[in-house]
Structures are given as C-alpha cells and as structure tokens.
Design a protein around this motif. Structure first.
Motif, mmCIF file in Angstrom:
data_model
loop_
_atom_site.group_PDB
_atom_site.id
_atom_site.type_symbol
_atom_site.label_atom_id
_atom_site.label_comp_id
_atom_site.label_asym_id
_atom_site.label_seq_id
_atom_site.Cartn_x
_atom_site.Cartn_y
_atom_site.Cartn_z
ATOM 1 N N ASP A 71 0.771 -1.144 -0.037
ATOM 2 C CA ASP A 71 0.014 -0.129 -0.114
ATOM 3 C C ASP A 71 0.804 1.327 0.194
ATOM 4 O O ASP A 71 2.025 1.257 0.543
ATOM 5 C CB ASP A 71 -1.002 0.000 1.053
ATOM 6 N N ASN A 72 0.446 2.192 -0.647
ATOM 7 C CA ASN A 72 1.125 3.438 -0.766
ATOM 8 C C ASN A 72 2.486 3.724 -1.819
ATOM 9 O O ASN A 72 3.109 4.556 -1.806
ATOM 10 C CB ASN A 72 1.425 3.976 0.526
ATOM 11 N N ASP A 73 2.719 2.328 -2.155
ATOM 12 C CA ASP A 73 3.706 2.418 -3.250
ATOM 13 C C ASP A 73 3.388 3.334 -4.415
ATOM 14 O O ASP A 73 2.174 3.501 -4.624
ATOM 15 C CB ASP A 73 3.937 0.895 -3.795
ATOM 16 N N GLU A 74 4.695 3.835 -5.050
ATOM 17 C CA GLU A 74 4.014 4.479 -6.127
ATOM 18 C C GLU A 74 4.942 3.845 -7.481
ATOM 19 O O GLU A 74 6.274 3.795 -7.326
ATOM 20 C CB GLU A 74 4.805 5.814 -6.133
ATOM 21 N N ILE A 75 4.106 3.418 -8.342
ATOM 22 C CA ILE A 75 4.899 2.794 -9.732
ATOM 23 C C ILE A 75 4.592 3.659 -10.763
ATOM 24 O O ILE A 75 3.580 4.517 -10.843
ATOM 25 C CB ILE A 75 3.953 1.436 -9.983
ATOM 26 N N ALA A 76 6.034 4.086 -11.468
ATOM 27 C CA ALA A 76 5.739 4.728 -12.606
ATOM 28 C C ALA A 76 6.193 4.193 -13.945
ATOM 29 O O ALA A 76 7.234 3.348 -13.740
ATOM 30 C CB ALA A 76 6.538 6.015 -12.356
ATOM 31 N N LEU A 77 5.447 4.382 -14.970
ATOM 32 C CA LEU A 77 5.820 3.801 -16.236
ATOM 33 C C LEU A 77 6.213 4.733 -17.203
ATOM 34 O O LEU A 77 5.737 5.748 -17.171
ATOM 35 C CB LEU A 77 4.701 2.918 -16.976
ATOM 36 N N LEU A 78 7.813 4.658 -17.712
ATOM 37 C CA LEU A 78 8.393 5.861 -18.131
ATOM 38 C C LEU A 78 8.749 5.299 -19.632
ATOM 39 O O LEU A 78 9.489 4.512 -19.676
ATOM 40 C CB LEU A 78 9.646 5.991 -17.253
#
Lengths: 142, 78, 142, 78
Positions: free
Chosen positions: D65-72
């Motif tokens: 929970d609260n992780d931030e995943i970014a697709l770049l």
C-alpha cells in the motif's frame, strides 16, 4: 576580419546578446561557451586586483583568421565566435569568451577546448597583473 | 628605415612602444643583438615577429625599408 | 534540493544573470556553459515547431542530487548548475543549461560533457516534438 | 492501494496521468502484465520505477500500500 577585441570587460549582457542572436538559427541544437574570468590570485601575499591586457593586433588578426578556418575544417560547427578584452579587467570580470555552436552536442566540446588553448598559445596578447598595492607582474601562460 | 615595436614587459623595459631603425644590410639576428645591447632584454623570454610572422631569433633574413619587427614577451591571453 | 526545472524557455537574460552571480567569486578562472537549443528538424516533410517537455520530478531530483555529488567528487569544480525547461519550448529557444566553474580552464570541459550526457541518459524527462501542423511524435535520446 | 503514474507517450496511450491499483499480493511483473493487457503498451519501450527507483520489468518485488509505480517511456531531456 571579424571583431575579436573589446575594450574593457565582456559583460553578461554582451554574452546574452550573442546567445540571443543565435536563436534565429534553427539548425543549431547545441552551444558551448567558455568564459575566462580574472582571478584574484594571491602571489607572495599580494592579491591580484585586475589584469591590463594589450595586444599586437596587426599580428593577432591573421592568426585568428587561421584559427577559425582550421576549426571550421576540423569540427562540424555552425558558428564560432572569439572575443578577448583589452585594457584593465578587474578580478571577477570576464576577459575571454569563446562561443561555438553545432547541430549536435557531441561536436562542440572538443572545438571549444581547442579554441581556448590555441588562442592562449598563439595570439600575441599580453597581460599585466596589477596587485591591490598597484605594483604589478607580467602574466605568462603555461 | 624599419620600425621596431615593443609589447608588454618589453615595452616596459624600452620605455617606448616603437622606434625607427636604420636597416642597411642588417639581419634579424644582428638587429636583436643591437637592441639587446641597448636595452639588456636578456631577462625576458623574447619572441620575434617580422612583418607579423614569427621568425627565429637567429634568423639571417635581411631587413628592408618599411619592415616591421616586433619584440614579443610571453603570450598571456585567455 | 536545488532548483533545476524552469517553466518555459531558459532566456538569455536568465543565463546572463547566472553568469553575473559568479562574478563575485574571485577564485573562479574559467566557466563552461552548455546550452541545448530546440532545432526545427524536418522529419518526413514536417518541421518541428517546438518540444513540450514533461518530467517525473519526484524521481528526477534525487538523481540530479547524485549526479551533482558525483561530479563534485570527480572534477575539481567551484560551482555547478543544471537547468532544464518544462512545458512547450519553441524552435530556437534554449531548454537545457549546464554551467560549470573552476579555478583553471582544464577542469571544466570534461565536467560539462559528463553532466550533459548523464542528464540526457538518467533524468526522467520526456519530450513531445510538435510539428508545424500540430501533429507530434515522441522524442527519444540516442 | 498503490498509485500508478504514467508519463509522456505512455500517458498518451493510457489517457490519464495516474490511477490507483489494488495491490494485495501483486508483484511488479504481474502489475505490468495487467497494465499491458489493459492498455497494450507493447509498442513503447517502457522503464519501470518503484518509489522513484528504476526496477527490472520482471521484478518479483511485491507491491505494498502507498507504493508509487511509474511507467516511463524513453528519456528525452537535453
């Protein structure tokens, strides 16, 4: 013969104006600028307040023309400008401005370094380092 | 007559920026010897330009009327 | 965290101001500046009118801090600044400004080239090349 | 819940800048597979950051929970 020698310091406004003039050239992707700034070096307890530059202009101009010609042949440049101050330049002021522009970034670095070094070595410019107590010594490039 | 120009540390020693010199049959090397005797320039690392081109200090080129000889101390641009 | 991202183009006046701020640092003898300028490249008969830059700032800032720390360890620099534009930058405008200062000229060249290349490679900045007909493609650094 | 952030060419395909995702027992690689099915991102060279650090696309790290995943998409600074 392009204008190279400027009486007095090369001001940030002059540099900004040179940059601005190149913004209409839309094939340029990279600029590299070298600025030589007068240091307040301390030599035997005396602090350099400024450098008074003089030049043998009749000899300098053909040498600078050769330098530019060779640089354009060696590097893939769009534009190239060299400016050097004459007269007394105070510590903190800019006395030397080399400005190189090309399509891609990889072209500019070596050209700038080449120009800075060859101008220091080949162009008959003389510098009198004036200390804060008004005594002086003559600058020698290593 | 040729003109001799002095710059930087050299002009400081000669106390003038230029002077005329009689050149009949004078080589570059002779000219330098004369100036060296007159001003004792040995303490300075002098380069010589003849008509705006560097020449060897020992050059045996003969000077002509209207030639311009320049005595240059070490360069210090940048 | 130093300010890096600037909304809109990096103006000649901003660059002049950065130079001017360094004129009070009398140990500096050499500045090297890299400027990235947006090119009006022609791609399949369409001309680039500008690039719209976006960035993942939360990720970019720690990476930029690392880059600066490593550069100060690797090169003998007095000062180092990196600025990059966000938003739409027109052809001819400056979007990237790297500014390196050192005591002597020989220190600055490699540092500038290193910083330019590592920012291009490591910092999550994205560029939408907008053509004159308002179509677009996504820029990819090689 | 974790947040997924999209940038550049990827945000153009997803048509949003971020969304929430249920993470119970979900690995990074699973998460990417889900998003790929949803948006068909195969045409873009995607890098993945978990909490602002690049991770392998095949990473088996489990999301919290609260992780931030970014697709770049590919970087284009400079």
């Amino acid at each position: 013969m392009k204008k190279v020698f400027i009486n007095g310091p090369i001001t940030p406004a002059f540099i900004a104006n040179s940059i601005e003039k190149h913004q209409s050239k839309h094939s340029i992707g990279a600029h590299n600028i070298f600025l030589g700034q007068v240091r307040a070096d301390v030599i035997k307890d005396k602090t350099v307040a400024g450098i008074d530059f003089t030049c043998y202009e009749d000899m300098a101009h053909p040498i600078l023309d050769d330098i530019r010609e060779k640089a354009f042949k060696t590097f893939n440049l769009t534009c190239m400008h060299i400016y050097h101050s004459l007269g007394e330049i105070k510590a903190g002021e800019v006395c030397f401005f080399v400005f190189v522009s090309a399509k891609h970034s990889k072209e500019v670095y070596a050209a700038t370094e080449y120009l800075v070094n060859i101008v220091k070595k080949k162009v008959p410019i003389f510098g009198k380092e004036i200390f804060e107590d008004e005594s002086h010594q003559w600058k020698v490039n290593k | 007559m040729a003109v001799i120009k002095y710059f930087g540390a050299i002009a400081e020693v000669t106390n003038c920026n230029e002077e005329q010199i009689e050149v009949s049959d004078l080589k570059v090397s002779d000219c330098l010897e004369l100036l060296n005797e007159k001003y004792n320039l040995n303490t300075i690392d002098v380069s010589v330009a003849l008509n705006q081109n560097l020449v060897d200090r020992e050059s045996t080129i003969k000077l002509s009327d209207n030639d311009e000889i320049a005595l240059l101390p070490p360069f210090a641009g940048g």
